[in-house]
Design a protein around this motif. Structure first.
Motif: not given
Length: 468
Positions: A385-386, A391-400, A426-437, A450-455
């Protein structure tokens, strides 16, 4: 009197030009590094810019004050408040007037009064504006002191500049500074240094200006009368400051070279990309989905949109050359954007139109939220989870595992590499940059959710109901 408002949407940064039409003189408050807009507006209005004024040593953009002084012999009004660590080192090299609380100066028939407003930083000042012979101010330039609906954060010296123990001190100073602000007449207009989207506060409003009276009625910070409660609220849940903030503090304290001395980036052939990746930072400005379908191994993906400057500041190294893959027509705009935060080592551009499929040999897959959760529950992937802490405190996957996107390059070794890494934001924009990093760091077995935490959230909610 003439007042003009300038706003850089990419940095959520506001600056102002005040002119005396009778004398033809003007001053710019908190100028950005690209000063051409001020010069054009002054020429249009028949004004001559004779001065600049700084509310504080900025952390989020390069100031244009030194460039104004060196190119046009303008006078710079700079704060002399704060201790020795918060003095403008370049003041001795230009025509600088060091000001403290209560000082007054004039530009034409317009008078400015300095009001020391520490809290965001120790040296921070605001400027009260008086037109002609008024005995009461008509407005105040608050910089990063008071915003629409919020106030400046006190933790940047500790979080970004690494000066320990300053957050609580700054918060208490801010509490005292706000008492002086509340004592101003309600009709006084407030002209802040930032708007919505800035990392200099928690929840800045999108309205450009306000009044003292309106803020007294609506701004949370002006409602809290107990200092302890105020300090706690102000220092809780501030967004993580971008990596480049620490560099900006140093740059604006020491000054930086004028932009006309910087060379225009060279346009390189696409066939040079393999060499460029091995010798400098390569930034691909295409959309995340285009990048996912094929890109040059080793390149970072920072899409060229309204957040490009901020993410460039998070992800790029100031001490190495930069090559950018972008449309040729954007060369000057991208250079201006990068220079606005001191990334002056943009030396090469490769035109997107010249890329060939044979060069775009690296890809990454997209998984649905259902695929990712199923694989994670089976122990087949690591979920990363990036998002930021709020955002994390508002809700997250426990194993992440959570690592902020902007911190990946320094913390990636904390990620297990025995399984594929499925990344989400959150939605899939930042995660794509994270993958590139991660790919640029050699971690090739990476997946975008795809779709991030919203999905993810509906899948997790259904899973929780099933378990009950």
């Amino acid at each position: 009197m003439l007042l003009r408002y300038f706003y850089d949407e990419k940095l959520a940064q506001a600056s102002y030009m005040v002119g005396c039409q009778m004398t033809g003189e003007a001053i710019v408050i908190d100028p950005s590094r690209d000063i051409e807009g001020y010069l054009k507006e002054a020429a249009k209005e028949g004004l001559h810019i004779v001065a600049t004024a700084e509310t504080h040593i900025h952390a989020d953009f390069v100031s244009g004050t030194r460039e104004f002084a060196e190119r046009f012999d303008t006078t710079a009004y700079l704060s002399d408040e704060g201790d020795a660590d918060w003095k403008y080192e370049f003041a001795a090299d230009i025509d600088a007037k060091l000001v403290t609380d209560g000082n007054r100066f004039k530009v034409g028939n317009v008078t400015f009064e300095v009001m020391h407003t520490p809290g965001h930083t120790p040296e921070h000042v605001s400027f009260l504006l008086y037109d002609r012979d008024q005995t009461v101010p008509m407005g105040i330039f608050t910089g990063d002191f008071v915003f629409v609906g919020d106030i400046g954060r006190p933790d940047l010296l500790e979080e970004a500049a690494g000066i320990q123990g300053t957050t609580a001190v700054g918060a208490k100073q801010m509490f005292e500074s706000l008492k002086r602000f509340k004592a101003l007449p309600d009709f006084v207009q407030v002209w802040p240094g930032h708007g919505a989207g800035s990392a200099c506060g928690k929840a800045l409003g999108a309205v450009p200006t306000t009044t003292v009276g309106y803020e007294k009625q609506t701004n949370w910070a002006l409602q809290v009368e107990d200092e302890t409660a105020f300090v706690k609220e102000l220092t809780t849940d501030q967004p993580e400051p971008p990596n480049y903030f620490a560099m900006m503090k140093r740059v604006n304290k020491k000054g930086i070279v004028a932009t006309p001395t910087l060379s225009k980036p060279r346009v390189a052939e696409a066939t040079e990309l393999e060499t460029l990746v091995n010798t400098m930072q390569v930034v691909d400005t295409r959309s995340g989905k285009s990048f996912a379908s094929g890109h040059v191994p080793g390149a970072l993906n920072i899409p060229y949109n309204s957040k490009f400057v901020t993410w460039a500041g998070w992800l790029l190294d100031f001490d190495h050359d930069i090559a950018v893959i972008a449309e040729f027509r954007l060369l000057e705009e991208i250079q201006t954007d990068l220079q606005s935060i001191g990334l002056d080592r943009f030396v090469t551009l490769v035109d997107i139109a010249d890329l060939s499929p044979e060069q775009l040999t690296e890809q990454y897959p997209d998984w649905s939220a259902e695929q990712a959760i199923e694989a994670a529950e089976a122990g087949e992937v690591v979920v990363l989870d990036v998002r930021n802490k709020t955002e994390w405190d508002a809700g997250h996957y426990e194993q992440a595992k959570r690592i902020l996107l902007g911190k990946l390059s320094s913390r990636y070794k904390e990620i297990p590499v025995d399984r594929p890494i499925a990344v989400h934001c959150a939605s899939g924009v930042r995660s794509r940059m994270a993958v590139s990093v991660l790919q640029s760091l050699g971690m090739k077995n990476v997946i975008n959710i795809d779709g991030g935490y919203a999905a993810l959230q509906p899948v997790l909610d259904r899973q929780a109901l099933t378990e009950k």
